[in-house]
Each structure stands twice: as C-alpha cells, then as structure tokens.
Design an enzyme around this catalytic site. Structure first.
Site, PDB file in Angstrom:
ATOM      1  N   ILE A  88       0.866  -1.118   0.119  1.00  9.74           N
ATOM      2  CA  ILE A  88      -0.027   0.198  -0.103  1.00  9.74           C
ATOM      3  C   ILE A  88       1.017   1.314   0.149  1.00  9.74           C
ATOM      4  O   ILE A  88       1.979   1.096   0.630  1.00  9.74           O
ATOM      5  CB  ILE A  88      -1.062  -0.131   1.244  1.00  9.74           C
ATOM      6  N   VAL A  90       0.918   5.797  -0.695  1.00  9.88           N
ATOM      7  CA  VAL A  90       0.168   7.114  -0.992  1.00  9.88           C
ATOM      8  C   VAL A  90       1.221   7.946  -1.433  1.00  9.88           C
ATOM      9  O   VAL A  90       2.291   8.038  -1.118  1.00  9.88           O
ATOM     10  CB  VAL A  90      -0.420   7.609   0.135  1.00  9.88           C
ATOM     11  N   ARG A  97      -3.915  13.044   4.274  1.00  8.61           N
ATOM     12  CA  ARG A  97      -5.268  13.632   3.801  1.00  8.61           C
ATOM     13  C   ARG A  97      -6.273  12.344   3.925  1.00  8.61           C
ATOM     14  O   ARG A  97      -7.513  12.335   3.410  1.00  8.61           O
ATOM     15  CB  ARG A  97      -5.396  13.921   2.422  1.00  8.61           C
ATOM     16  N   ARG A 101      -6.518   5.528   4.717  1.00  9.82           N
ATOM     17  CA  ARG A 101      -7.609   5.149   5.381  1.00  9.82           C
ATOM     18  C   ARG A 101      -8.797   4.605   4.287  1.00  9.82           C
ATOM     19  O   ARG A 101      -9.485   3.479   4.470  1.00  9.82           O
ATOM     20  CB  ARG A 101      -8.095   5.774   6.457  1.00  9.82           C
ATOM     21  N   GLU A 122       2.474  -6.720   6.608  1.00 11.76           N
ATOM     22  CA  GLU A 122       3.650  -6.384   7.261  1.00 11.76           C
ATOM     23  C   GLU A 122       3.901  -5.151   7.380  1.00 11.76           C
ATOM     24  O   GLU A 122       3.705  -4.363   6.077  1.00 11.76           O
ATOM     25  CB  GLU A 122       5.011  -7.109   6.665  1.00 11.76           C
ATOM     26  N   TYR A 134      -3.266   1.364  11.200  1.00 11.88           N
ATOM     27  CA  TYR A 134      -3.653  -0.049  11.304  1.00 11.88           C
ATOM     28  C   TYR A 134      -4.234  -0.492  12.778  1.00 11.88           C
ATOM     29  O   TYR A 134      -5.198  -1.275  12.740  1.00 11.88           O
ATOM     30  CB  TYR A 134      -2.564  -1.149  10.887  1.00 11.88           C
TER      31      TYR A 134
END
Length: 171
Positions: A88, A90, A97, A101, A122, A134
């Site tokens: 993941i 960004v 911002r 999420r 991980e 998380y």
C-alpha cells in the site's frame, strides 16, 4: 451564492476510488517508488494484477483543475479465507489526507463481502503513521520479521530492517 469562478471551488479536490486494472501498473509503480526502495517495477505490478487472486484499489484526485491524478493504491492477495496486503502506498502530495484509510476501508469492505476471515500485513516498525492507522482499524501485532527490509532500504534510513506482522479479523 457560490460563484462558478470562486477560487475555492477551483482548488477543491475529491478523493475517489476504483478497482485496479493492469493498465494502472505504471502509475502504481511510480507511486510505489516514492515510498519503497527497491520499488516494484511496472512489469512486477502487471504480473501481480494478472493473477486471479490479486486485486486492489486506486485512489485518485479529481476536481476542477485536476482530473484523475493517482493519489495512492492498495494491492492484496487472497487464498481460501485469508488475505494479505501485498503493498500500500500513498503519493507524497496526498499524504496526511486520509487516502490510506480510504483504501484500507474499501479493501476491508470487499474482503468482508468476499467472506474473507482474516487480513495480514507487514509494516515497517518505524512507520508510525501506518501503525496508528492499522491499530485504529483493529489490527494487532502477531509477529516480527527481522531483516525483512533490504540493505538498500536500511542504507536510506527507511528502516532498521524489521517488519511487524499484523492481522485483523475481517468477519
């Protein structure tokens, strides 16, 4: 009355999500390179996206002056009743911002609908913003992987090399 020429209207940007497609491989590889070293290349991303058990979501900005600018993505793999976050990331311009999420919430919604019971990931032990997210989403630490991150990442100060393994119950 809000004028069409109101400057605030021109800079307002909305974050939208859509499922990832193989054609997104270059964009997500570019985003990945802003947060990981070594980054996964376009061919790596294409190979993953072609697998039937891999899916993900792309977050993008849209507004009067910006159209479909990639802001982040999440890539997951599922097997039986479990799934894992493969990666993941960004974009730097979109950090802080709530993009991460939004991506995680969408992934969790899909996993729930697909009757997946558990999600594993991980995370760098030094990535405080990710750890906060998380934990807020219900993940708990279930293990440690020393030496998980590469020497290149350690040299750049990205990590001491340790990843925390975290899991949450989806259903």
């Amino acid at each position: 009355m809000i004028s069409f020429l109101n400057p605030a209207r021109l800079i307002t940007r909305e974050i939208l999500l859509r499922p990832l497609d193989v054609e997104d491989a270059t964009a997500i590889s570019d985003i990945h390179a802003t947060g990981f070293d070594p980054a996964w290349g376009t061919e790596d991303m294409m190979g993953l996206l072609r697998q039937s058990n891999v899916f993900g979501f792309l977050a993008f900005e849209s507004g009067a002056l910006i159209r479909n600018r990639p802001a982040g993505f999440v890539l997951l793999r599922h097997a039986a009743d479990e799934a894992e976050i493969l990666t993941i990331a960004v974009s730097p311009h979109a950090r802080g911002r709530g993009v991460g999420r939004l991506l995680m919430n969408e992934a969790l919604r899909k996993l729930y609908a697909d009757r997946i019971n558990k999600l594993i990931l991980e995370v760098d032990e030094n990535n405080q913003s990710a750890l906060h997210l998380y934990r807020d989403l219900g993940f708990e630490q279930v293990g440690v992987r020393k030496g998980y991150y590469t020497p290149a990442q350690k040299r750049e100060g990205v990590s001491g090399g340790t990843a925390l393994v975290m899991a949450c119950n989806v259903r």
